[in-house]
Design a protein around this motif. Structure first.
Motif, PDB file in Angstrom:
ATOM      1  N   SER A 256       1.983  12.566  -9.837  1.00 21.40           N
ATOM      2  CA  SER A 256       0.168  13.025  -9.595  1.00 21.40           C
ATOM      3  C   SER A 256       0.664  13.830  -7.809  1.00 21.40           C
ATOM      4  CB  SER A 256       0.084  11.563  -9.188  1.00 21.40           C
ATOM      5  OG  SER A 256      -0.243  10.623 -10.314  1.00 21.40           O
ATOM      6  N   LYS A 257      -0.641  14.740  -8.338  1.00 20.59           N
ATOM      7  CA  LYS A 257      -0.768  16.034  -7.222  1.00 20.59           C
ATOM      8  C   LYS A 257      -2.325  15.747  -6.419  1.00 20.59           C
ATOM      9  CE  LYS A 257       2.935  18.010  -7.894  1.00 20.59           C
ATOM     10  NZ  LYS A 257       4.384  17.754  -6.576  1.00 20.59           N
ATOM     11  N   ASN A 258      -3.113  14.789  -7.145  1.00 28.79           N
ATOM     12  CA  ASN A 258      -4.620  14.358  -6.248  1.00 28.79           C
ATOM     13  C   ASN A 258      -5.042  13.151  -6.740  1.00 28.79           C
ATOM     14  OD1 ASN A 258      -5.360  17.508  -5.563  1.00 28.79           O
ATOM     15  ND2 ASN A 258      -4.311  17.083  -8.373  1.00 28.79           N
ATOM     16  N   LEU A 259      -4.762  12.495  -5.656  1.00 33.73           N
ATOM     17  CA  LEU A 259      -5.354  10.685  -5.631  1.00 33.73           C
ATOM     18  C   LEU A 259      -6.207  10.474  -5.054  1.00 33.73           C
ATOM     19  CD1 LEU A 259      -1.667   9.630  -3.459  1.00 33.73           C
ATOM     20  CD2 LEU A 259      -2.450  10.550  -6.109  1.00 33.73           C
ATOM     21  N   LEU A 260      -6.999   9.192  -6.187  1.00 37.78           N
ATOM     22  CA  LEU A 260      -8.048   8.970  -5.187  1.00 37.78           C
ATOM     23  C   LEU A 260      -7.808   7.316  -5.005  1.00 37.78           C
ATOM     24  CD1 LEU A 260     -11.144   8.602  -4.818  1.00 37.78           C
ATOM     25  CD2 LEU A 260     -11.818   7.470  -7.617  1.00 37.78           C
ATOM     26  N   PHE A 261      -8.093   6.938  -3.834  1.00 34.13           N
ATOM     27  CA  PHE A 261      -7.425   5.506  -3.234  1.00 34.13           C
ATOM     28  C   PHE A 261      -8.592   4.497  -3.803  1.00 34.13           C
ATOM     29  CE2 PHE A 261      -6.616   2.342   0.215  1.00 34.13           C
ATOM     30  CZ  PHE A 261      -5.715   1.047  -0.443  1.00 34.13           C
ATOM     31  N   LEU A 262      -8.862   3.604  -4.492  1.00 35.48           N
ATOM     32  CA  LEU A 262      -9.981   2.686  -4.530  1.00 35.48           C
ATOM     33  C   LEU A 262      -9.459   1.216  -3.265  1.00 35.48           C
ATOM     34  CD1 LEU A 262     -10.240   1.779  -8.281  1.00 35.48           C
ATOM     35  CD2 LEU A 262     -11.984   3.367  -6.697  1.00 35.48           C
ATOM     36  N   ARG A 263     -10.318   1.762  -1.589  1.00 33.88           N
ATOM     37  CA  ARG A 263     -10.303   1.054  -0.975  1.00 33.88           C
ATOM     38  C   ARG A 263     -11.101  -0.229  -0.953  1.00 33.88           C
ATOM     39  NH1 ARG A 263     -11.215   2.536   5.524  1.00 33.88           N
ATOM     40  NH2 ARG A 263     -10.473   0.278   6.501  1.00 33.88           N
TER      41      ARG A 263
ATOM     42  N   TYR B 231      -5.965  13.533  -1.478  1.00 36.25           N
ATOM     43  CA  TYR B 231      -6.382  12.650  -2.051  1.00 36.25           C
ATOM     44  C   TYR B 231      -8.099  11.951  -0.871  1.00 36.25           C
ATOM     45  CZ  TYR B 231      -5.515  11.338   3.246  1.00 36.25           C
ATOM     46  OH  TYR B 231      -5.884  11.193   4.368  1.00 36.25           O
ATOM     47  N   GLU B 232      -8.350  11.472  -1.878  1.00 35.01           N
ATOM     48  CA  GLU B 232      -9.846  11.039  -1.656  1.00 35.01           C
ATOM     49  C   GLU B 232      -9.739   9.481  -1.164  1.00 35.01           C
ATOM     50  OE1 GLU B 232     -12.503  12.836   0.137  1.00 35.01           O
ATOM     51  OE2 GLU B 232     -11.169  15.005  -0.970  1.00 35.01           O
ATOM     52  N   THR B 233     -10.426   8.883  -0.887  1.00 34.12           N
ATOM     53  CA  THR B 233     -11.153   7.688  -0.554  1.00 34.12           C
ATOM     54  C   THR B 233     -11.729   6.665  -0.471  1.00 34.12           C
ATOM     55  OG1 THR B 233      -9.145   7.414   0.910  1.00 34.12           O
ATOM     56  CG2 THR B 233     -10.832   5.047   0.620  1.00 34.12           C
ATOM     57  N   VAL B 234     -12.303   5.877  -1.433  1.00 37.29           N
ATOM     58  CA  VAL B 234     -13.490   5.043  -1.666  1.00 37.29           C
ATOM     59  C   VAL B 234     -14.025   4.017  -1.437  1.00 37.29           C
ATOM     60  CG1 VAL B 234     -14.640   7.436  -3.601  1.00 37.29           C
ATOM     61  CG2 VAL B 234     -13.677   4.620  -4.342  1.00 37.29           C
TER      62      VAL B 234
ATOM     63  N   GLY C 160       0.741  -1.302   0.443  1.00 37.37           N
ATOM     64  CA  GLY C 160      -0.213   0.187  -0.441  1.00 37.37           C
ATOM     65  C   GLY C 160       0.663   0.994  -0.288  1.00 37.37           C
ATOM     66  N   PHE C 161       1.879   1.242   0.506  1.00 41.94           N
ATOM     67  CA  PHE C 161       2.686   2.215   0.630  1.00 41.94           C
ATOM     68  C   PHE C 161       3.948   2.383  -0.358  1.00 41.94           C
ATOM     69  CE2 PHE C 161       7.296   4.096   1.628  1.00 41.94           C
ATOM     70  CZ  PHE C 161       6.701   5.760   1.952  1.00 41.94           C
ATOM     71  N   MET C 162       3.673   1.197  -1.371  1.00 40.93           N
ATOM     72  CA  MET C 162       4.532   1.371  -2.596  1.00 40.93           C
ATOM     73  C   MET C 162       3.988   1.864  -3.710  1.00 40.93           C
ATOM     74  SD  MET C 162       6.826  -2.318  -2.513  1.00 40.93           S
ATOM     75  CE  MET C 162       7.149  -2.373  -4.006  1.00 40.93           C
ATOM     76  N   GLY C 163       2.635   1.619  -3.815  1.00 44.36           N
ATOM     77  CA  GLY C 163       1.516   2.262  -4.293  1.00 44.36           C
ATOM     78  C   GLY C 163       1.790   2.949  -4.352  1.00 44.36           C
ATOM     79  N   ALA C 164       1.139   4.168  -3.406  1.00 42.98           N
ATOM     80  CA  ALA C 164       0.917   5.409  -3.289  1.00 42.98           C
ATOM     81  C   ALA C 164       2.216   6.394  -3.648  1.00 42.98           C
ATOM     82  CB  ALA C 164       0.253   5.975  -1.471  1.00 42.98           C
ATOM     83  N   GLN C 165       3.231   5.923  -2.741  1.00 41.00           N
ATOM     84  CA  GLN C 165       4.694   6.433  -3.373  1.00 41.00           C
ATOM     85  C   GLN C 165       4.792   6.365  -4.307  1.00 41.00           C
ATOM     86  OE1 GLN C 165       6.117   8.543   0.100  1.00 41.00           O
ATOM     87  NE2 GLN C 165       7.050   9.508  -2.473  1.00 41.00           N
ATOM     88  N   ALA C 166       4.236   5.519  -5.513  1.00 37.79           N
ATOM     89  CA  ALA C 166       4.869   5.716  -6.840  1.00 37.79           C
ATOM     90  C   ALA C 166       4.097   6.061  -7.323  1.00 37.79           C
ATOM     91  CB  ALA C 166       4.634   4.080  -7.488  1.00 37.79           C
ATOM     92  N   LEU C 167       3.104   6.704  -7.569  1.00 37.02           N
ATOM     93  CA  LEU C 167       2.102   8.034  -7.956  1.00 37.02           C
ATOM     94  C   LEU C 167       3.156   9.120  -7.415  1.00 37.02           C
ATOM     95  CD1 LEU C 167      -1.497   6.891  -7.654  1.00 37.02           C
ATOM     96  CD2 LEU C 167      -0.207   6.521  -9.720  1.00 37.02           C
ATOM     97  N   VAL C 168       2.874   9.269  -6.227  1.00 30.79           N
ATOM     98  CA  VAL C 168       3.468  10.373  -6.073  1.00 30.79           C
ATOM     99  C   VAL C 168       5.023  11.293  -6.821  1.00 30.79           C
ATOM    100  CG1 VAL C 168       4.428  11.546  -3.859  1.00 30.79           C
ATOM    101  CG2 VAL C 168       2.570  10.732  -4.027  1.00 30.79           C
TER     102      VAL C 168
ATOM    103  N   GLY D  25      -4.306  10.740 -10.721  1.00 25.45           N
ATOM    104  CA  GLY D  25      -3.398   9.376  -9.663  1.00 25.45           C
ATOM    105  C   GLY D  25      -5.088   8.435  -9.589  1.00 25.45           C
ATOM    106  N   ILE D  26      -4.595   7.268 -10.039  1.00 28.32           N
ATOM    107  CA  ILE D  26      -5.731   6.756  -9.094  1.00 28.32           C
ATOM    108  C   ILE D  26      -5.255   5.456  -8.558  1.00 28.32           C
ATOM    109  CG2 ILE D  26      -7.385   4.382  -9.272  1.00 28.32           C
ATOM    110  CD1 ILE D  26      -8.832   7.077 -11.030  1.00 28.32           C
ATOM    111  N   PHE D  27      -4.991   4.732  -7.592  1.00 23.63           N
ATOM    112  CA  PHE D  27      -4.455   3.117  -6.937  1.00 23.63           C
ATOM    113  C   PHE D  27      -5.477   3.021  -6.505  1.00 23.63           C
ATOM    114  CE2 PHE D  27      -1.604   1.403  -2.454  1.00 23.63           C
ATOM    115  CZ  PHE D  27      -1.323   0.378  -3.669  1.00 23.63           C
TER     116      PHE D  27
END
Length: 327
Positions: free
Chosen positions: A172-179, A205-208, A160-168, A233-235
């Motif tokens: 990517s400045k505005n992320l969406l995380f698909l939980r 970031y936002e989480t859905v 989870g950390f690696m994926g988010a960091q890879a986008l940053v 960016g979407i993770f």
């Protein structure tokens, strides 16, 4: 058809001696064992496994309970379990629970009547005490059920950390995380890892919440991107979710990765078949299934288990849904 009596006559021993040898139950002298083995091979005798299980209350069957066979991640796990089980003389019975507790329980009760040797479980729909009190060997795969049950998982928090960091790192400045679903511990660990990366970086970031299903992910992401045009960016917590997000981006005319970068989680082979190919946090799916099978067979055969918790590292696989260069 050759019978056990034919084997006994050929070997010059009693039927009871042949039965003890074949079932591994009771004393058989070395001389008699050699004679029976030679007779079995010469007569090409095949043991009736059904009859054997009725006699010994044991079988060479392993139950593999999967929550959703339509998710490509689980068939890839099943392939590894089956490959290893076959090398040890075990047959895998595949059970698709559809994330239905009643269906899952029915599989367990039915297979117990068939003298199943043990279970590998990739579902947490039933409560932990049910499995802990099963009185059969059990291994939890991709799920943590109970501390007394051997477990094989990936390092989901790290992923989870690696994926988010890879986008940053790729701008990517505005992320969406698909939980993923809250009832899945693996999905929650990925969310924790994502949150840790967000604490380290100055991005919004936002989480859905999103099921691990392609069509639902497509629908959720398309609506969200329509209403929030600044997302770049979407993770996703699974590759299937990420595939749905990629389709949603296409529906809205967004260029991937120019307008929107996407990273999935799993490393299923389907990710390479998408256009563009999916960047993902890859689990070693085959290794996970293989370890689970070996740990279960050790339990079945009464061998010691060195590690009750087996956590497998993950790695970032960069493909076409993200920008190659790190900014």
């Amino acid at each position: 058809m050759t019978t056990i009596r034919d084997v006994a006559k050929k070997a010059g021993v009693s039927v009871a001696t042949v039965s003890r040898f074949l079932n591994g139950n009771g004393y058989v002298s070395q001389e008699a064992a050699t004679a029976v083995k030679a007779a079995v091979e010469e007569l090409n005798y095949e043991l009736n496994t059904v009859a054997r299980s009725l006699t010994t209350k044991k079988s060479n069957l392993i139950g593999l309970i999967l929550p959703d066979i339509t998710n490509p991640f689980f068939p890839e796990l099943a392939r590894a379990v089956e490959d290893v089980a076959l090398t040890y003389g075990y047959t895998v019975v595949l059970c698709n629970s559809d994330e239905d507790p009643k269906k899952e329980k029915n599989y367990i009760e039915t297979l117990k009547k068939k003298y199943i040797a043990g279970f590998i479980v990739t579902s947490n729909q039933l409560d932990a005490p049910h499995y802990a009190n099963l009185k059969l060997p059990v291994v939890a795969l991709d799920r943590v059920i109970n501390e007394r049950i051997p477990t094989v998982v990936s390092n989901n928090r790290q992923g989870g950390f690696m994926g988010a960091q890879a986008l940053v790192d790729r701008g990517s400045k505005n992320l969406l995380f698909l939980r993923g679903p809250e009832e899945f511990g693996s999905a929650n660990d990925r969310y924790i890892g994502f949150g840790e990366a967000m604490e380290k970086n100055s991005v919004t970031y936002e989480t859905v919440f999103c099921p691990f299903h392609f069509a639902e992910a497509e629908k959720i992401v398309e609506q969200y991107l329509h209403d929030n045009k600044d997302i770049d960016g979407i993770f996703a917590s699974s590759d299937v979710q990420a595939a749905g997000a990629l389709k949603a981006a296409h529906n809205l005319g967004l260029a991937v990765p120019k307008d929107l970068q996407i990273i999935g989680f799993d490393g299923i082979s389907m990710g390479e078949m998408l256009t563009p190919a999916l960047t993902t946090i890859a689990q070693d799916i085959y290794k996970m299934g293989a370890i689970a099978a070996r740990v279960l067979i050790k339990q079945i055969e009464g061998q010691p288990i060195e590690n009750f918790m087996n956590e497998i590292p993950v790695n970032l696989v960069v493909r076409g849904t993200t920008k190659g260069a790190v900014t």
